[in-house]
Motif scaffolding. Structure first.
Motif, PDB file in Angstrom:
ATOM      1  N   ALA A 127     -34.535  91.679 -37.127  1.00 58.42           N
ATOM      2  CA  ALA A 127     -33.840  92.968 -37.056  1.00 58.42           C
ATOM      3  C   ALA A 127     -33.611  93.311 -35.587  1.00 58.42           C
ATOM      4  O   ALA A 127     -34.557  93.634 -34.854  1.00 58.42           O
ATOM      5  CB  ALA A 127     -34.667  94.050 -37.744  1.00 58.42           C
ATOM      6  N   ILE A 128     -32.360  93.264 -35.158  1.00 53.36           N
ATOM      7  CA  ILE A 128     -31.991  93.326 -33.741  1.00 53.36           C
ATOM      8  C   ILE A 128     -31.417  94.703 -33.404  1.00 53.36           C
ATOM      9  O   ILE A 128     -30.410  95.135 -33.978  1.00 53.36           O
ATOM     10  CB  ILE A 128     -30.969  92.226 -33.424  1.00 53.36           C
ATOM     11  N   ASP A 129     -32.025  95.380 -32.462  1.00 58.26           N
ATOM     12  CA  ASP A 129     -31.632  96.727 -32.041  1.00 58.26           C
ATOM     13  C   ASP A 129     -30.280  96.691 -31.332  1.00 58.26           C
ATOM     14  O   ASP A 129     -30.099  95.980 -30.344  1.00 58.26           O
ATOM     15  CB  ASP A 129     -32.720  97.273 -31.107  1.00 58.26           C
ATOM     16  N   CYS A 130     -29.317  97.489 -31.858  1.00 57.08           N
ATOM     17  CA  CYS A 130     -28.002  97.621 -31.230  1.00 57.08           C
ATOM     18  C   CYS A 130     -27.665  99.089 -30.979  1.00 57.08           C
ATOM     19  O   CYS A 130     -26.503  99.495 -31.032  1.00 57.08           O
ATOM     20  CB  CYS A 130     -26.922  96.990 -32.106  1.00 57.08           C
ATOM     21  N   SER A 131     -28.683  99.904 -30.741  1.00 59.29           N
ATOM     22  CA  SER A 131     -28.484 101.339 -30.546  1.00 59.29           C
ATOM     23  C   SER A 131     -27.884 101.631 -29.169  1.00 59.29           C
ATOM     24  O   SER A 131     -27.679 100.726 -28.353  1.00 59.29           O
ATOM     25  CB  SER A 131     -29.811 102.077 -30.722  1.00 59.29           C
ATOM     26  N   PHE A 132     -27.622 102.931 -28.895  1.00 62.17           N
ATOM     27  CA  PHE A 132     -27.012 103.339 -27.633  1.00 62.17           C
ATOM     28  C   PHE A 132     -27.791 102.850 -26.416  1.00 62.17           C
ATOM     29  O   PHE A 132     -27.215 102.575 -25.364  1.00 62.17           O
ATOM     30  CB  PHE A 132     -26.912 104.871 -27.567  1.00 62.17           C
ATOM     31  N   SER A 133     -29.111 102.741 -26.555  1.00 58.59           N
ATOM     32  CA  SER A 133     -29.949 102.379 -25.416  1.00 58.59           C
ATOM     33  C   SER A 133     -29.820 100.907 -25.020  1.00 58.59           C
ATOM     34  O   SER A 133     -30.315 100.495 -23.970  1.00 58.59           O
ATOM     35  CB  SER A 133     -31.421 102.691 -25.719  1.00 58.59           C
ATOM     36  N   VAL A 134     -29.166 100.121 -25.859  1.00 59.08           N
ATOM     37  CA  VAL A 134     -28.993  98.686 -25.588  1.00 59.08           C
ATOM     38  C   VAL A 134     -27.566  98.446 -25.098  1.00 59.08           C
ATOM     39  O   VAL A 134     -26.612  98.517 -25.882  1.00 59.08           O
ATOM     40  CB  VAL A 134     -29.272  97.843 -26.846  1.00 59.08           C
ATOM     41  N   ASP A 135     -27.410  98.195 -23.803  1.00 55.17           N
ATOM     42  CA  ASP A 135     -26.053  97.958 -23.286  1.00 55.17           C
ATOM     43  C   ASP A 135     -25.618  96.513 -23.551  1.00 55.17           C
ATOM     44  O   ASP A 135     -26.381  95.709 -24.104  1.00 55.17           O
ATOM     45  CB  ASP A 135     -25.964  98.314 -21.797  1.00 55.17           C
ATOM     46  N   ALA A 186     -30.511  87.322 -40.014  1.00 54.66           N
ATOM     47  CA  ALA A 186     -30.469  88.228 -38.866  1.00 54.66           C
ATOM     48  C   ALA A 186     -29.628  89.458 -39.178  1.00 54.66           C
ATOM     49  O   ALA A 186     -28.546  89.359 -39.773  1.00 54.66           O
ATOM     50  CB  ALA A 186     -29.925  87.510 -37.635  1.00 54.66           C
ATOM     51  N   VAL A 187     -30.140  90.613 -38.734  1.00 51.24           N
ATOM     52  CA  VAL A 187     -29.497  91.904 -38.973  1.00 51.24           C
ATOM     53  C   VAL A 187     -29.354  92.642 -37.649  1.00 51.24           C
ATOM     54  O   VAL A 187     -30.298  92.678 -36.851  1.00 51.24           O
ATOM     55  CB  VAL A 187     -30.346  92.764 -39.931  1.00 51.24           C
ATOM     56  N   GLN A 188     -28.193  93.206 -37.399  1.00 51.99           N
ATOM     57  CA  GLN A 188     -28.028  94.154 -36.298  1.00 51.99           C
ATOM     58  C   GLN A 188     -28.111  95.560 -36.867  1.00 51.99           C
ATOM     59  O   GLN A 188     -27.622  95.817 -37.967  1.00 51.99           O
ATOM     60  CB  GLN A 188     -26.688  93.925 -35.587  1.00 51.99           C
ATOM     61  N   TRP A 189     -28.719  96.484 -36.127  1.00 53.86           N
ATOM     62  CA  TRP A 189     -28.920  97.840 -36.645  1.00 53.86           C
ATOM     63  C   TRP A 189     -28.902  98.860 -35.507  1.00 53.86           C
ATOM     64  O   TRP A 189     -29.197  98.535 -34.366  1.00 53.86           O
ATOM     65  CB  TRP A 189     -30.238  97.952 -37.416  1.00 53.86           C
ATOM     66  N   SER A 190     -28.530 100.088 -35.875  1.00 57.71           N
ATOM     67  CA  SER A 190     -28.659 101.205 -34.932  1.00 57.71           C
ATOM     68  C   SER A 190     -29.075 102.453 -35.719  1.00 57.71           C
ATOM     69  O   SER A 190     -30.247 102.554 -36.109  1.00 57.71           O
ATOM     70  CB  SER A 190     -27.370 101.417 -34.128  1.00 57.71           C
ATOM     71  N   ASP A 191     -28.136 103.360 -36.016  1.00 56.06           N
ATOM     72  CA  ASP A 191     -28.517 104.576 -36.734  1.00 56.06           C
ATOM     73  C   ASP A 191     -28.530 104.332 -38.241  1.00 56.06           C
ATOM     74  O   ASP A 191     -28.354 103.206 -38.708  1.00 56.06           O
ATOM     75  CB  ASP A 191     -27.613 105.746 -36.361  1.00 56.06           C
TER      76      ASP A 191
END
Length: 238
Positions: free
Chosen positions: A44-52, A88-93
């Motif tokens: 589960a890979i973090d793609c939120s605002f904090s990850v440029d 693999a999963v990308q995720w944010s909100d």
């Protein structure tokens, strides 16, 4: 003729009952054929605002290089079945979760190298958003229903932030653990120096669970390599 037909009907019914009973009986424990793979792993890979964009590229390159590393290949080869399954999963909100690599069986060095190249070349496919660890866990846990049967079920969460979107994460974590799933964490401490403590208390859990910190994104590659080797090898390895 009628009696013979009736006898055949009864015999067929008994045969069907016996077959059904065999399917309902649990398989004996301890044999390699009980499961298709040693481990089913959701990344589960973090793609939120904090990850440029640079930080995202560092994550994917580190993940890809880790699978191509001999240490990961050796860990897979040491398993009872010598194969694992990865998705693999990308995720944010809470509105943004996406499968970017479907369930893939890794059963040797060539498979690991191929998957590694896929990760390195996988682009960001999500709209940036808040950090919903809780929804990421719910989404990830549901994926095991479509994966191969596995001796161990693990969600590998990489993040640099705390849950700020969606349901309370600790409650969701407890629900996921009740399904027999282990949750491990990789925390990138560039924004929250104590994030590893937060993830340990609110996100990680299950048999042999652990949290590995990386001081920043430059340290991610080494951290994800150690994490994958430990996850693939199984509980009891430090």
């Amino acid at each position: 003729m009628a009696a013979s037909s009736g006898f055949r009907n009864v015999a067929c019914w008994l045969l069907g009952l016996a077959v059904s009973f065999c399917f309902l009986m649990p398989l004996p424990a301890g044999h390699a054929d009980d499961y298709e793979v040693d481990l089913a792993l959701v990344l589960a890979i973090d793609c939120s605002f904090s990850v440029d964009s640079h930080e995202f590229a560092v994550q994917m390159r580190g993940l890809g290089q880790a699978f191509m590393n001999d240490a990961v290949k050796k860990a897979i080869a040491q398993g009872v079945r010598q194969r694992i399954a990865v998705i693999a999963v990308q995720w944010s909100d809470e509105r943004n979760q996406k499968i970017v690599v479907p369930w893939t069986i890794v059963s040797g060095g060539a498979d690991a190298d191929e998957l590694g190249q896929i990760f390195i070349n996988t682009p960001r496919q999500l709209t940036e958003g808040g950090t919903s660890l809780s929804t990421a866990l719910t989404f990830s846990a549901a994926l095991f229903a479509s994966g191969p049967s596995a001796e161990r079920l693990v969600i590998d969460v990489s993040t640099d932030g705390r849950n700020n979107s969606g349901p309370p994460v600790a409650q969701v974590r407890d629900h996921v653990l009740a399904k027999g799933i282990t949750i491990n964490g990789l925390t990138i401490l560039n924004e929250w120096p104590t994030l590893n403590t937060y993830i340990e208390s609110n996100v990680a859990g299950g048999p042999g669970h652990f949290v590995i910190p990386a001081n920043d994104y430059d340290a991610y590659g080494e951290a994800i390599l150690r994490k994958l080797v430990r996850e693939i090898t199984g509980p009891g390895i430090t």
